[in-house]
Scaffold this motif. Structure first.
Motif, PDB file in Angstrom:
ATOM      1  N   VAL A 107      81.597  60.073   0.312  1.00 41.84           N
ATOM      2  CA  VAL A 107      81.973  61.414   0.025  1.00 41.84           C
ATOM      3  C   VAL A 107      82.332  62.249   1.040  1.00 41.84           C
ATOM      4  CG1 VAL A 107      80.875  61.535  -2.248  1.00 41.84           C
ATOM      5  CG2 VAL A 107      79.977  62.662  -0.505  1.00 41.84           C
ATOM      6  N   ARG A 108      82.641  61.945   2.335  1.00 41.14           N
ATOM      7  CA  ARG A 108      83.007  62.564   3.558  1.00 41.14           C
ATOM      8  C   ARG A 108      84.480  62.725   3.534  1.00 41.14           C
ATOM      9  NH1 ARG A 108      81.413  59.196   8.379  1.00 41.14           N
ATOM     10  NH2 ARG A 108      81.908  57.566   6.905  1.00 41.14           N
ATOM     11  N   THR A 109      85.111  63.354   4.345  1.00 43.24           N
ATOM     12  CA  THR A 109      86.258  63.551   4.594  1.00 43.24           C
ATOM     13  C   THR A 109      87.245  62.310   4.799  1.00 43.24           C
ATOM     14  OG1 THR A 109      86.547  64.130   6.991  1.00 43.24           O
ATOM     15  CG2 THR A 109      86.364  66.085   5.274  1.00 43.24           C
ATOM     16  N   GLU A 110      88.455  62.045   4.395  1.00 44.30           N
ATOM     17  CA  GLU A 110      89.229  60.897   4.877  1.00 44.30           C
ATOM     18  C   GLU A 110      88.835  60.545   6.527  1.00 44.30           C
ATOM     19  OE1 GLU A 110      93.226  60.371   3.618  1.00 44.30           O
ATOM     20  OE2 GLU A 110      92.519  61.301   1.543  1.00 44.30           O
ATOM     21  N   SER A 111      88.951  61.590   7.292  1.00 44.53           N
ATOM     22  CA  SER A 111      89.215  61.411   8.821  1.00 44.53           C
ATOM     23  C   SER A 111      87.697  60.733   9.086  1.00 44.53           C
ATOM     24  CB  SER A 111      89.772  62.590   9.517  1.00 44.53           C
ATOM     25  OG  SER A 111      88.705  63.542   9.163  1.00 44.53           O
ATOM     26  N   GLU A 112      86.693  61.463   8.584  1.00 43.59           N
ATOM     27  CA  GLU A 112      85.502  60.945   8.947  1.00 43.59           C
ATOM     28  C   GLU A 112      84.957  59.455   8.662  1.00 43.59           C
ATOM     29  OE1 GLU A 112      82.008  64.147   8.300  1.00 43.59           O
ATOM     30  OE2 GLU A 112      83.436  64.373   6.423  1.00 43.59           O
ATOM     31  N   TRP A 113      85.522  59.138   7.291  1.00 46.17           N
ATOM     32  CA  TRP A 113      85.528  57.967   6.672  1.00 46.17           C
ATOM     33  C   TRP A 113      86.397  56.628   7.654  1.00 46.17           C
ATOM     34  CZ3 TRP A 113      89.091  54.451   4.148  1.00 46.17           C
ATOM     35  CH2 TRP A 113      88.640  53.387   3.475  1.00 46.17           C
ATOM     36  N   ALA A 114      87.572  57.224   8.313  1.00 44.20           N
ATOM     37  CA  ALA A 114      88.355  56.234   8.916  1.00 44.20           C
ATOM     38  C   ALA A 114      87.729  55.888  10.266  1.00 44.20           C
ATOM     39  CB  ALA A 114      89.641  57.078   9.069  1.00 44.20           C
ATOM     40  N   GLU A 115      87.112  57.113  10.703  1.00 50.31           N
ATOM     41  CA  GLU A 115      86.238  56.947  12.050  1.00 50.31           C
ATOM     42  C   GLU A 115      84.992  55.852  12.074  1.00 50.31           C
ATOM     43  OE1 GLU A 115      83.808  59.886  14.773  1.00 50.31           O
ATOM     44  OE2 GLU A 115      85.763  60.780  14.360  1.00 50.31           O
ATOM     45  N   SER A 116      84.194  55.930  11.132  1.00 49.01           N
ATOM     46  CA  SER A 116      83.187  55.160  11.030  1.00 49.01           C
ATOM     47  C   SER A 116      82.699  54.915   9.675  1.00 49.01           C
ATOM     48  CB  SER A 116      82.089  55.692  11.818  1.00 49.01           C
ATOM     49  OG  SER A 116      81.139  54.887  11.845  1.00 49.01           O
ATOM     50  N   ARG A 117      82.655  53.873   9.073  1.00 52.05           N
ATOM     51  CA  ARG A 117      82.104  53.732   7.521  1.00 52.05           C
ATOM     52  C   ARG A 117      81.478  52.547   7.238  1.00 52.05           C
ATOM     53  NH1 ARG A 117      87.503  52.957   7.511  1.00 52.05           N
ATOM     54  NH2 ARG A 117      88.504  50.928   7.205  1.00 52.05           N
ATOM     55  N   ILE A 118      80.735  52.375   6.328  1.00 48.78           N
ATOM     56  CA  ILE A 118      79.767  51.405   5.706  1.00 48.78           C
ATOM     57  C   ILE A 118      80.946  50.274   5.320  1.00 48.78           C
ATOM     58  CG2 ILE A 118      78.158  50.555   4.260  1.00 48.78           C
ATOM     59  CD1 ILE A 118      76.678  53.333   4.508  1.00 48.78           C
ATOM     60  N   GLU A 119      80.731  49.026   5.818  1.00 51.27           N
ATOM     61  CA  GLU A 119      81.793  48.068   5.058  1.00 51.27           C
ATOM     62  C   GLU A 119      81.775  48.095   3.673  1.00 51.27           C
ATOM     63  OE1 GLU A 119      84.945  45.646   5.338  1.00 51.27           O
ATOM     64  OE2 GLU A 119      84.190  46.340   7.309  1.00 51.27           O
ATOM     65  N   GLY A 120      83.045  48.115   2.968  1.00 50.89           N
ATOM     66  CA  GLY A 120      83.028  47.882   1.600  1.00 50.89           C
ATOM     67  C   GLY A 120      82.872  49.324   0.724  1.00 50.89           C
TER      68      GLY A 120
END
Length: 191
Positions: free
Chosen positions: A110-123
């Motif tokens: 539920v983070r912002t799109e930019s936070e998610w694009a920078e680093s995310r859990i695969e899937g």
């Protein structure tokens, strides 16, 4: 609207069913202003002695329809366990094991799109908290949902919103993506 203003861990341990948690210790005014309806009355659930602070801070952003508070805080519900909800919390290593299983949970970031694009859990699937209520149809109801953010603050708010909409098998990732990365678990990023 039932507004719990305690810390996310306290909300997870026990909360009044039907409430959402927007803790005083985080971006309280921002998320209250974003997610609550100023035309509807609000009942506050707080640690005893913090009710007035919660109401005053709501008033500063134009939310002056505070109907009252749960006197005595959560202790008032000791004799009414039927009114108490709990929120499961999973650690990063536990989530990693669940994701490697034959029936992995749905991971909602539920983070912002930019936070998610920078680093995310695969899937993981990104639905920023400020858009969750309008995009609930993107979250499956037929499998467990693990919600996470940068820490646990926004994830706990999101979990409360999901509970309000009838989702049953919800948990939050303790410590969010920060705990995931600290556990040296793999992340991905957008190119």
């Amino acid at each position: 609207q039932l507004l719990d203003v305690r810390e996310p861990a306290d909300f997870a341990g026990a909360h009044l069913a039907g409430s959402i948690d927007i803790g005083l210790g985080g971006s309280y005014a921002t998320w209250a202003g974003t997610l609550l309806d100023p035309a509807r009355e609000i009942v506050i659930i707080a640690e005893p002695g913090r009710e007035e602070e919660a109401a005053t801070r709501l008033g500063r952003i134009g939310f002056d329809r505070v109907a009252g508070y749960l006197e005595g805080g959560m202790a008032a519900l000791d004799a009414r366990p039927d009114l108490v909800g709990r929120l499961e919390r999973v650690t990063a290593p536990t989530l990693a094991d669940q994701l490697a299983s034959g029936a992995p949970p749905f991971v909602l970031d539920v983070r912002t799109e930019s936070e998610w694009a920078e680093s995310r859990i695969e899937g993981s699937v990104n639905v920023p908290l400020n858009h969750l209520q309008e995009r609930l149809d993107e979250v499956p109801r037929d499998r467990p949902v693990v919600v996470h953010c940068a820490t646990t603050y926004r994830a706990t708010i999101a979990a409360g919103l999901l509970e309000l909409d009838g989702f049953a098998d919800i948990s939050t990732l303790v410590g969010g993506i920060g705990a995931w990365e600290a556990s040296r678990l793999a992340t991905s990023a957008s190119a």
